[in-house]
Design a protein around this motif. Structure first.
Motif, PDB file in Angstrom:
ATOM      1  N   GLN A 122       0.761  -1.380   0.094  1.00 58.09           N
ATOM      2  CA  GLN A 122      -0.181   0.073  -0.108  1.00 58.09           C
ATOM      3  C   GLN A 122       0.669   1.315   0.050  1.00 58.09           C
ATOM      4  O   GLN A 122       2.081   1.281   0.669  1.00 58.09           O
ATOM      5  CB  GLN A 122      -0.975   0.065   1.342  1.00 58.09           C
TER       6      GLN A 122
ATOM      7  N   VAL B  54       2.034   4.479   1.375  1.00 62.74           N
ATOM      8  CA  VAL B  54       1.730   5.304   2.477  1.00 62.74           C
ATOM      9  C   VAL B  54       2.177   6.753   2.507  1.00 62.74           C
ATOM     10  O   VAL B  54       1.899   7.576   3.444  1.00 62.74           O
ATOM     11  CB  VAL B  54       2.418   4.512   3.583  1.00 62.74           C
TER      12      VAL B  54
ATOM     13  N   GLY C   8      -2.828   5.543  -0.265  1.00 65.04           N
ATOM     14  CA  GLY C   8      -3.964   4.689   0.170  1.00 65.04           C
ATOM     15  C   GLY C   8      -3.842   3.453  -0.906  1.00 65.04           C
ATOM     16  O   GLY C   8      -4.722   2.651  -0.512  1.00 65.04           O
TER      17      GLY C   8
ATOM     18  N   ASN D 199      -9.173   4.583  -1.071  1.00 64.41           N
ATOM     19  CA  ASN D 199      -9.394   3.744   0.071  1.00 64.41           C
ATOM     20  C   ASN D 199      -9.608   4.051   1.430  1.00 64.41           C
ATOM     21  O   ASN D 199      -9.387   3.600   2.428  1.00 64.41           O
ATOM     22  CB  ASN D 199      -8.384   2.590   0.058  1.00 64.41           C
ATOM     23  N   VAL D 200     -10.099   5.398   1.539  1.00 67.77           N
ATOM     24  CA  VAL D 200     -10.389   5.814   3.066  1.00 67.77           C
ATOM     25  C   VAL D 200     -11.684   5.157   3.685  1.00 67.77           C
ATOM     26  O   VAL D 200     -12.756   5.222   2.474  1.00 67.77           O
ATOM     27  CB  VAL D 200     -10.442   7.428   3.113  1.00 67.77           C
ATOM     28  N   ASP D 201     -11.963   4.578   4.691  1.00 66.55           N
ATOM     29  CA  ASP D 201     -13.112   3.771   4.775  1.00 66.55           C
ATOM     30  C   ASP D 201     -14.094   4.656   5.915  1.00 66.55           C
ATOM     31  O   ASP D 201     -15.238   4.756   5.873  1.00 66.55           O
ATOM     32  CB  ASP D 201     -12.831   2.706   5.931  1.00 66.55           C
TER      33      ASP D 201
ATOM     34  N   LYS E  77      -9.320   0.033  10.082  1.00 68.71           N
ATOM     35  CA  LYS E  77      -9.899   0.783   8.870  1.00 68.71           C
ATOM     36  C   LYS E  77      -8.852   1.929   8.549  1.00 68.71           C
ATOM     37  O   LYS E  77      -8.045   2.224   9.503  1.00 68.71           O
ATOM     38  CB  LYS E  77     -11.043   1.509   9.656  1.00 68.71           C
ATOM     39  N   VAL E  78      -9.188   2.542   7.397  1.00 65.38           N
ATOM     40  CA  VAL E  78      -8.269   3.783   7.100  1.00 65.38           C
ATOM     41  C   VAL E  78      -9.290   4.841   7.485  1.00 65.38           C
ATOM     42  O   VAL E  78     -10.365   4.957   6.811  1.00 65.38           O
ATOM     43  CB  VAL E  78      -7.904   3.740   5.705  1.00 65.38           C
ATOM     44  N   SER E  79      -8.742   5.657   8.126  1.00 58.29           N
ATOM     45  CA  SER E  79      -9.652   7.116   8.573  1.00 58.29           C
ATOM     46  C   SER E  79      -8.937   8.336   8.600  1.00 58.29           C
ATOM     47  O   SER E  79      -7.647   8.390   8.326  1.00 58.29           O
ATOM     48  CB  SER E  79      -9.942   6.946  10.134  1.00 58.29           C
TER      49      SER E  79
ATOM     50  N   LEU F  85       0.098   8.367   5.364  1.00 57.42           N
ATOM     51  CA  LEU F  85      -0.760   7.292   6.028  1.00 57.42           C
ATOM     52  C   LEU F  85       0.045   6.827   7.350  1.00 57.42           C
ATOM     53  O   LEU F  85       0.944   6.177   7.336  1.00 57.42           O
ATOM     54  CB  LEU F  85      -1.222   6.068   5.368  1.00 57.42           C
TER      55      LEU F  85
ATOM     56  N   GLN G 112      -5.119   2.654  10.403  1.00 59.03           N
ATOM     57  CA  GLN G 112      -4.210   3.909   9.856  1.00 59.03           C
ATOM     58  C   GLN G 112      -5.256   4.835   9.653  1.00 59.03           C
ATOM     59  O   GLN G 112      -6.367   5.053   9.789  1.00 59.03           O
ATOM     60  CB  GLN G 112      -4.077   3.315   8.224  1.00 59.03           C
TER      61      GLN G 112
ATOM     62  N   ALA H 123      -5.003   9.208   8.129  1.00 53.94           N
ATOM     63  CA  ALA H 123      -4.204  10.375   7.342  1.00 53.94           C
ATOM     64  C   ALA H 123      -3.602  11.439   8.519  1.00 53.94           C
ATOM     65  O   ALA H 123      -4.305  11.629   9.380  1.00 53.94           O
ATOM     66  CB  ALA H 123      -5.145  10.796   6.400  1.00 53.94           C
TER      67      ALA H 123
END
Ligand code: GDP
Ligand code: ZN
Length: 295
Positions: free
Chosen positions: A5, A7, A44, A76-78, A161-163, A207, A215, A217
């Motif tokens: 990924q 980052v 991401g 790909n932010v969740d 999650k990616v936040s 990230l 993860q 940002a």
């Protein structure tokens, strides 16, 4: 070929964290396309790389994205952690609702974090805010970096999650990130300054990995809070409590203003939808219509 990924991205280099946890400095090879559109790799992105040296490689393919934010540029932010302070500055529901609309529009999950709980004497103030946002469908977490309250609860929401954090300047976003990322000191006040005042910067979003998993940002999301390119009918979908009720309106495409047999207006009459939230809906709708006229 290893998967990983992106980052971090700096002037043509992509830093890819591989599945084994190693970071490889990569160039991109060739042109990437997705659904016929040319695509530039983003932080991401899930990518395939070819290693050309010990810590060097090239990105050879990019996986389809589940989401794509423009500010900061990240794929790909969740989830968005929408931050509002309870005091200093006082709680401001209108900007909070703007951030929520932008997150909904991007299809993100959302959590509301109310900061500076240590400054609140009257707990009822907090309950009032909860009673608006929880029924709408948002989890609400109260935090304080002074007492540590709410930090573990926040960590649980971030796990896996990616936040991205969002919220006005001064509400405590960088302070929270510092709590979550011990040893990766981010300067408080700096994060929001960078974009809040339109200053240009070459530093890109990164990230960061949370020790507990997940993860985040390091740059706040949706700094530009206008509704550019939005159609009036899309707005209702960005308010979960309106979205849920709209199928019961008589007209499809009901804007929930003056239409007869509107389920949203009925919910308002019954006290089942918050009036402030509805006011903000109408305010945003006006802004969207005005922007359309200017187009
Ligand atoms: P940002 O602009 O959203 O990143 O906000 P900062 O993290 O820079 O915080 C703005 C100010 O609020 C700083 O002076 C922080 O020390 C203060 N602050 C942040 N969180 C809390 C908190 O939980 N309690 C109190 N009392 N102050 C806080
Ligand atoms: Zn309606």
């Amino acid at each position: 070929m290893p998967f990983g990924q992106i980052v971090k991205a700096i002037s043509g280099f992509y830093y890819v964290r591989t599945d084994e946890g190693k970071v490889i400095q990569c160039r991109a090879r060739g042109v990437f396309k997705f659904e016929k559109k040319k695509l530039t790799p983003l932080v991401g992105d899930l990518v395939e790389i070819e290693q050309t040296g010990l810590d060097e490689g090239v990105v050879t393919s990019v996986q389809p994205r589940s989401s794509e934010l423009i500010r900061p540029p990240i794929a790909n932010v969740d989830q968005a952690i929408v931050v509002g302070s309870l005091k200093r500055p006082r709680f401001q529901p209108m900007p909070l609702d703007r951030f929520l609309v932008h997150g909904e529009r991007e299809g993100l999950e959302m959590v509301i974090v109310l900061t500076k709980k240590d400054l609140v004497k009257n707990e009822q103030e907090i309950e009032k805010i909860r009673s608006v946002y929880e029924p709408a469908g948002y989890p609400v977490i109260e935090t304080s970096i002074k007492t540590g309250e709410g930090i573990d609860e926040l960590k649980r929401h971030l796990k896996g999650k990616v936040s991205v954090f969002a919220g006005q300047s001064g509400v405590g976003k960088s302070s929270l990130l510092n709590e979550l990322l011990p040893g990766q000191k981010l300067e408080t006040g700096k994060v929001s300054d960078k974009i809040g005042r339109g200053r240009h910067t070459t530093r890109q979003v990164e990230l960061l990995i949370l020790p507990e998993g997940g993860q985040v940002a390091d740059t706040p999301g949706f700094s530009q809070l206008h509704f550019k390119g939005m159609e009036p009918v899309e707005l209702g979908d960005c308010f979960p409590e309106i979205r849920r009720r709209a199928p019961e309106c008589r007209f499809r495409g009901c804007l929930h203003i003056n239409e007869p047999d509107c389920a949203v207006k009925e919910a308002l009459r019954q006290g089942e939808m918050d009036e402030k939230r509805y006011q903000h809906y109408t305010q945003f709708l006006t802004e969207i219509k005005e922007a359309l006229e200017r187009r």
